[in-house]
Design a protein around this motif. Structure first.
Motif, PDB file in Angstrom:
ATOM      1  N   HIS A  33       0.809  -1.222   0.000  1.00 23.93           N
ATOM      2  CA  HIS A  33       0.000   0.000   0.000  1.00 23.93           C
ATOM      3  C   HIS A  33       0.842   1.272   0.000  1.00 23.93           C
ATOM      4  N   GLY A  34       1.980   1.226  -0.704  1.00 20.92           N
ATOM      5  CA  GLY A  34       2.843   2.395  -0.811  1.00 20.92           C
ATOM      6  C   GLY A  34       3.833   2.531   0.323  1.00 20.92           C
ATOM      7  N   LEU A  35       3.746   1.669   1.347  1.00 24.81           N
ATOM      8  CA  LEU A  35       4.667   1.748   2.477  1.00 24.81           C
ATOM      9  C   LEU A  35       5.928   0.915   2.251  1.00 24.81           C
ATOM     10  N   ARG A  36       5.981   0.214   1.148  1.00 29.15           N
ATOM     11  CA  ARG A  36       7.222  -0.283   0.549  1.00 29.15           C
ATOM     12  C   ARG A  36       7.156   0.102  -0.919  1.00 29.15           C
ATOM     13  N   TRP A  37       8.313   0.221  -1.545  1.00 28.27           N
ATOM     14  CA  TRP A  37       8.309   0.639  -2.938  1.00 28.27           C
ATOM     15  C   TRP A  37       9.485   0.021  -3.683  1.00 28.27           C
ATOM     16  N   ASN A  38       9.364   0.011  -5.001  1.00 34.57           N
ATOM     17  CA  ASN A  38      10.339  -0.651  -5.863  1.00 34.57           C
ATOM     18  C   ASN A  38      11.752  -0.180  -5.567  1.00 34.57           C
ATOM     19  N   ALA A  39      12.642  -1.123  -5.335  1.00 31.40           N
ATOM     20  CA  ALA A  39      14.040  -0.810  -5.060  1.00 31.40           C
ATOM     21  C   ALA A  39      14.858  -0.928  -6.341  1.00 31.40           C
ATOM     22  N   THR A  40      15.843  -0.075  -6.464  1.00 30.13           N
ATOM     23  CA  THR A  40      16.635  -0.010  -7.694  1.00 30.13           C
ATOM     24  C   THR A  40      18.115  -0.272  -7.483  1.00 30.13           C
ATOM     25  N   THR A  41      18.656   0.158  -6.335  1.00 27.41           N
ATOM     26  CA  THR A  41      20.080  -0.047  -6.065  1.00 27.41           C
ATOM     27  C   THR A  41      20.258  -0.527  -4.626  1.00 27.41           C
TER      28      THR A  41
END
Length: 613
Positions: A387-395
């Protein structure tokens, strides 16, 4: 949860993620919106409700990290702290030996670091010890405050601090701490290799003063790479180093110099503390603390009924349904953490204390690893289930370190068609017609994947990744393991399970941005067992004298983040927020770093926890 219920939840998860991945709707909240909403925390409740009605997403920026204090505090009282876990804690209750976060949650109540740090992760002069540096920055002189005593009344001394270094540097030490932070001390290598009886770079000036000389002067020295936890020599001094971590003095009767003392332990289940009246900051407000293990599936009930006042963590997937819980206040921060998928690329040489890459490992081909990253839609996972309280990680440097996190680096984007093309071009083809690809040599390819058990969505989430990899033609078999078994198999004790190919883990990163402790050649916690000369070079440059230039250090860590995107020993899945419910009767509590609020200040306004209406 029954097997049938798990099956239903798994199917729903995969269906929802599939729909999300196929959708062309651009209305979902972006990472930038999550990070930059700037909403005043005092007005968070109304806006959260409105936002949830719009798209089901929340923003961590709408939370405060400090508990509001209302009402008059009582004298004394006891609180209950919930250690949220689906497994028993291991019980290695000494900072010099522990390896898992559950044990750290227990340790924080009765022991602590000599040094504290500010909101920028720089050591302050406010801890149990102060420090001075030489003009060239290579020598640190520490002074332990006169009123810092062990729980048995013995003073904490410079000898205890030296002793901790001698134990961790000893060849028979069986914990995870020995690494680059220690080998940077003058004379440590010689001591560790048995060429010297003492560590020449550590000098005791008097009972309360210790001096440490470092080989390389680095910016990390003031942000986390100094070992600041003593070991009571009057307790452990006559003990063999190899026996310390399993001794009753660690497992059954641990001691520290923190605000509370351990009174009783029910192994794996609970700990009872009483206040340390002699605590160096001052006598704690509370009479005691009860810590108990709480299953993620029952944590809401425990909070609603007042079974716990505080928790170590809260499953963020359960937050939307409980955002209006009437007897708690929700605190939140961007966590110093990320979840990730790791690839086993080698093994650990315990004698040499270093990673040994193996080019014959099943996932050694970077094309295979890149395809597996392309195959998963972490944005859909984050939005639909966190629900937006985690988000896609990139590095691999999270946004909790904003000066060094490269927000311009997109990582590897979700693109299953690209994943299939990469595998095709690398020679991974389905030659048997069973829907799964064989190796470029035409041999069967079965990838063994391990993940940890946990809350309701732990297994469905792991199965989503399996399904995503199945969708690009990879045969992946899942093994769900409880916390301690999982980390034993990935190699926390140096013994890597040779049958394990891929795993899903999580890291809470240190206050220092330097990632050497997780990805360095000599790091036991380098679970993928990855090493390369370019990785060695960049990690060394990140803590070099030149790295005192902030812009130079930023550039080096941007290069390192890109190297990890290219070589993919692991790939990050989600950046995390931490949301913590606190019973309304609790005062003087904060989460995060550099708050200046300490556990001895905790207080309550009523004898009993408040119950949800």
């Amino acid at each position: 949860m029954t097997k049938a219920m798990k099956g239903v939840l798994t199917a729903m998860l995969i269906l929802l993620l599939t729909l999300a991945a196929c959708s062309s709707d651009d209305s979902a909240t972006t990472d930038d919106e999550v990070d930059d909403s700037g909403q005043d925390a005092e007005n968070a409740g109304d806006d959260e409700e409105e936002e949830a009605e719009d798209d089901g997403l929340f923003s961590i920026d709408d939370f405060s990290n400090m508990k509001a204090s209302e009402g008059d505090a009582l004298e004394g009282g006891t609180i209950t702290f919930g250690l949220v876990s689906d497994t028993a804690f291991e019980g290695t209750l000494n900072y010099n030996f522990y390896s898992g976060n559950p044990d750290a949650q227990i340790l924080q109540w009765f022991d602590e670091s000599f040094l504290t740090w500010d909101e920028n992760y720089v050591y302050t002069q406010d801890g149990a010890a102060t420090y001075e540096t030489s003009e060239d920055g290579s020598v640190f002189t520490f002074t332990i405050r006169d009123n810092v005593n062990w729980h048995d009344g013995e003073p904490v001394t410079a000898e205890d601090w030296l002793f901790a270094h001698e134990v961790i540097g000893h060849p028979d030490y069986d914990g995870p701490r020995y690494g680059s932070d220690f080998t940077n001390i003058v004379g440590m290598d010689e001591y560790h290799n048995g060429e010297a009886d003492t560590i020449s770079g550590i000098t005791i000036l008097n009972d309360k003063q210790l001096q440490i000389e470092f080989i390389n002067v680095t910016p990390s020295l003031v942000t986390g790479s100094i070992w600041t936890y003593p070991l009571a020599k009057h307790i452990f001094g006559d003990m063999e180093v190899a026996d310390m971590s399993s001794s009753p003095e660690v497992r059954e009767h641990p001691t520290g110099f923190g605000p509370f003392k351990v009174e009783t332990i029910v192994p794996g289940e609970s700990v009872t503390y009483v206040k340390n009246e002699d605590y160096w900051r001052g006598e704690p407000n509370l009479d005691g603390v009860i810590l108990k293990v709480v299953n993620p599936n029952t944590v809401v009930q425990e909070l609603q009924t007042g079974g716990v006042d505080l928790v170590s963590s809260f499953p963020v997937d359960q937050f939307p349904d409980n955002a209006e819980m009437s007897n708690v206040e929700w605190l939140g921060i961007v966590d110093r953490a990320y979840t990730y998928i790791g690839f086993k690329l080698g093994s650990w040489d315990g004698e040499k204390g270093e990673v040994v890459p193996d080019p014959d490992k099943k996932v050694a081909d970077v094309n295979l690893r890149k395809a597996m990253w392309h195959a998963v839609d972490n944005t859909a996972v984050a939005e639909r289930f966190y629900h937006g309280l985690r988000w896609n990680a990139t590095t691999l440097i999270p946004p909790s370190h904003p000066e060094f996190h490269d927000e311009t680096n997109p990582g590897i984007t979700f693109d299953p068609e690209q994943a299939k093309q990469i595998l095709d071009e690398a020679g991974y083809e389905d030659v048997t017609g069973d829907g799964f690809r064989e190796t470029p040599e035409g041999e069967e390819l079965v990838i063994n994947f391990a993940s940890m058990t946990g809350g309701d969505i732990a297994e469905p989430l792991a199965r989503y990744y399996v399904q995503s990899w199945n969708n690009i033609g990879l045969n992946v078999e899942l093994d769900m393991l409880e916390f301690n078994t999982f980390y034993d198999r990935v190699g926390q004790n140096g013994d890597d399970d040779p049958t394990l190919d891929v795993y899903m883990g999580a890291w809470s990163v240190g206050i220092d941005v330097d990632p050497t402790g997780l990805y360095g050649r000599n790091a036991l916690f380098n679970f993928p067992r990855y090493a390369s000369e370019e990785n060695d070079r960049l990690l060394a440059e990140g803590v070099s004298e030149a790295a005192f230039d902030l812009e130079y250090r930023k550039e080096i860590y941007q290069q390192w983040q890109q190297l990890m995107v290219e070589e993919i020993p692991v790939f990050p899945t989600l950046y995390r927020s931490e949301v913590v419910p606190v019973n309304n009767r609790v005062q003087n509590y904060a989460i995060g770093d550099g708050t200046g609020v300490y556990l001895y200040e905790l207080a309550v306004t009523s004898d009993q926890p408040l119950v949800a209406e």
